[in-house]
Design an enzyme around this catalytic site. Structure first.
Site, PDB file in Angstrom:
ATOM      1  N   SER A 222       0.843  -1.187   0.000  1.00 25.87           N
ATOM      2  CA  SER A 222       0.000   0.000   0.000  1.00 25.87           C
ATOM      3  C   SER A 222       0.887   1.248   0.000  1.00 25.87           C
ATOM      4  O   SER A 222       1.685   1.443  -0.912  1.00 25.87           O
ATOM      5  CB  SER A 222      -0.953  -0.037   1.197  1.00 25.87           C
ATOM      6  OG  SER A 222      -1.946   0.946   1.082  1.00 25.87           O
ATOM      7  N   GLU A 341      -9.309  -5.505  -3.577  1.00 27.14           N
ATOM      8  CA  GLU A 341      -8.723  -4.452  -2.755  1.00 27.14           C
ATOM      9  C   GLU A 341      -9.784  -3.582  -2.073  1.00 27.14           C
ATOM     10  O   GLU A 341      -9.697  -3.282  -0.884  1.00 27.14           O
ATOM     11  CB  GLU A 341      -7.833  -3.546  -3.625  1.00 27.14           C
ATOM     12  CG  GLU A 341      -6.714  -4.242  -4.369  1.00 27.14           C
ATOM     13  CD  GLU A 341      -5.428  -4.349  -3.581  1.00 27.14           C
ATOM     14  OE1 GLU A 341      -5.414  -3.947  -2.400  1.00 27.14           O
ATOM     15  OE2 GLU A 341      -4.428  -4.824  -4.163  1.00 27.14           O
ATOM     16  N   HIS A 457      -7.690  -5.548   0.555  1.00 28.28           N
ATOM     17  CA  HIS A 457      -6.410  -4.878   0.746  1.00 28.28           C
ATOM     18  C   HIS A 457      -5.795  -5.343   2.065  1.00 28.28           C
ATOM     19  O   HIS A 457      -6.487  -5.439   3.074  1.00 28.28           O
ATOM     20  CB  HIS A 457      -6.694  -3.373   0.794  1.00 28.28           C
ATOM     21  CG  HIS A 457      -5.521  -2.472   0.665  1.00 28.28           C
ATOM     22  ND1 HIS A 457      -4.751  -2.394  -0.465  1.00 28.28           N
ATOM     23  CD2 HIS A 457      -5.007  -1.562   1.541  1.00 28.28           C
ATOM     24  CE1 HIS A 457      -3.816  -1.470  -0.297  1.00 28.28           C
ATOM     25  NE2 HIS A 457      -3.935  -0.959   0.914  1.00 28.28           N
TER      26      HIS A 457
END
Length: 547
Positions: A222, A341, A457
């Site tokens: 990320s 995600e 995610h």
């Protein structure tokens, strides 16, 4: 999780004291206290199950007082043997409900936070080094989080694992011309400068921990994945990084990414809220600055309808160009995303079956189109000539053809996943392959344990580090034979990539490299096993964006 927990309270007997400074490493290890002697200074750690851990190592001066909003200074020296059995304080932060899926509450938080942790199988030798930059939107996270404990990865992969704390929130990413450093010219990106300082520490000291300073893999997820690109793309950092792993990183570009001038209005408004000047923010108590900025960020985002400029920005110094505009350097790349995600923010369900509070998903197709139009404008400016209505119809048709849901929430999660992460990863991998560089593209497809759903995610992190069975993750990630096999395969894949630039695992075999046309996706986990290769993933949707 087998290793050194972040809340270890092991204390060495007072009788050992400074004696470890003269005992020598082998005798110290026999007493359960390995001592490393890098140029930075002698350090006493812990050893468990064949892995040594050294924690809370300062890699730069505390960024307090006159060093707030300044590049990191040299780490302070110490005499004798420094205790390195406990992690240092995390950067000051507030963890929202969705981020708590990954990050437990730090044991301590402080503006004095520039420390790193490392795990090594031995103090001799020249092992590959893996330096982890945690994610968290540049607002949350720490190197000592349960999910990125490096013991299992170090042990299985025979690598040295390093995790880094860096400045977050306003303390790490406020930008304004009045903050310009006279020595470097930097007026922003303090947290990115911290990350680079940690890499310099690794270059200068890692040999004393059995690591090879000439074989350093920078990996992150990320915001950490974006940081990998930011650091690697800057020619000033050449020689610090030799391989890159980018997990679910966003490659920002205008208008989502401002420059210093574009971020200045935010810093000025924040200073006014605190009844001071931008320069005067250096004297505001750290916790007050954090709390005020966090509340102000919510107002600013709502009023301006855009990203709050407390993040890495293209300042021309630390980040010379926006990540989307700059090619990655010539070195091996492993890059990928997870299947869903967007679930992390818009449809996350906890192990108890209850929804986790997050961002508001679209309630109907009309609100979905409004959100899609804004997403396209911010994340895909090249789509300016495309009608959101036509894009939505193509996504509907693709989902219906696969037999997957076509409700507004599900479609939004798919669109957010693609425009936020998957399209960028595919295009970056393709460009790197066309440049003649080795590149491996993956999609993590292992769903959360029921009653949770999807592959949100952050879902891959406990498998990369082999921490999926840690109590913090067991009910979310799963602990069955399939999960154990996947964790082994992913740790081997990441570690072997760090060793020689070619990921593989005993069970999943050698990974397929991506072609110059973007084909060859290594799908990790799910009902079909630890790894399989597909030409493309979600090809119909990717075609909408030319990816």
């Amino acid at each position: 999780m087998i290793g050194f927990g972040r809340r270890d309270v092991v204390r060495l007997g007072a009788g050992l004291g400074m004696g470890a400074a003269v005992l020598g490493p082998s005798l110290a290890r026999a007493q359960g206290a390995p001592v490393a002697r890098p140029p930075a200074g002698a350090l006493r750690g812990l050893e468990r199950d064949g892995v040594m851990a050294f924690k809370g190592i300062p890699y730069a001066a505390p960024p307090i007082g006159a060093l707030r909003f300044r590049p990191p200074g040299p780490a302070p020296a110490w005499n004798g043997v420094r205790d390195a059995t406990r992690a240092g304080a995390a950067s000051i932060q507030t963890i929202p409900p969705w981020a708590a899926w990954l990050y437990d509450q730090p044991a301590s938080m402080d503006e004095d936070c520039l420390t790193l942790n490392l795990w090594t199988p031995g103090l001799e030798g020249r092992r590959p080094v893996m330096v982890w930059i945690h994610g968290g939107a540049w607002r949350t996270g720490e190197g000592a989080a349960a999910g990125n404990d490096g013991a299992a990865l170090s042990r299985l992969g025979d690598v040295v694992v390093v995790t880094v704390n860096y400045r977050l929130n306003a303390l790490g990413f406020l930008a304004h011309p009045d903050l310009r450093d006279p020595g470097t010219g930097a007026a922003a990106n303090w947290g990115v400068q911290d990350q680079v300082a940690a890499l310099r520490w690794v270059r200068d000291n890692i040999a004393a921990f059995g690591g090879d300073p000439g074989n350093v893999t920078l990996f992150g997820q990320s915001a950490g994945g974006t940081s990998v690109a930011n650091i690697a793309q800057n020619p000033a950092n050449r020689g610090l990084v030799h391989k890159m792993i980018i997990q679910s990183g966003a490659f920002f570009g205008p208008p989502a990414l401002p420059d210093v001038a574009g971020a200045a209005a935010y810093a000025e408004a924040l200073a006014a809220r605190l009844s001071t000047t931008v320069a005067g923010l250096k004297a505001v108590p750290a916790r007050r600055l954090h709390d005020t900025e966090l509340a102000f960020a919510r107002e600013w985002g709502a009023q301006h309808g855009g990203r709050v400029p407390v993040l890495p920005i293209a300042d021309g110094v630390v980040i010379p160009q926006p990540p989307r505009a700059a090619p990655l350097p010539a070195m091996p790349l492993l890059i990928g995303t997870v299947r869903d995600e967007g679930v992390f923010w818009f449809d996350l369900v906890g192990p108890d079956g209850k929804p986790v509070p997050g961002s508001r998903p679209p309630a109907d197709e009309a609100s979905l189109l409004v959100m899609l139009r804004a997403l396209m404008a911010g994340n895909r400016p090249s789509s300016a000539g495309m009608a959101p209505e036509a894009v939505l119809e193509r996504y509907k048709a693709a989902a219906a053809g696969r037999g997957t849901p076509t409700d507004p929430r599900s479609l939004w999660v798919a669109l957010y996943t693609d425009l936020g992460f998957r399209v960028d990863a595919t295009e970056v991998a393709r460009a790197h392959a066309r440049a003649g560089q080795p590149v491996f593209l993956y999609e993590f497809a292992h769903p959360l344990a029921a009653p949770a759903h999807g592959v949100p995610h952050c879902a891959e992190i406990p498998f990369v580090f082999g921490t999926n069975a840690d109590p913090y993750f067991a009910a979310k990630s799963g602990t069955g034979p399939a999960e154990a096999a996947l964790a082994r395969a992913m740790m081997q894949g990441w570690a072997r990539f760090a060793r020689d630039g070619a990921p593989s695992s005993d069970e999943g075999g050698a990974w397929a490299p991506v072609s110059a046309s973007g084909e060859g996706i290594n799908v990790l986990g799910g009902p079909e096993g630890v790894r399989r290769v597909l030409p493309r993933v979600r090809g119909e949707e990717m075609a909408v964006w030319g990816a």
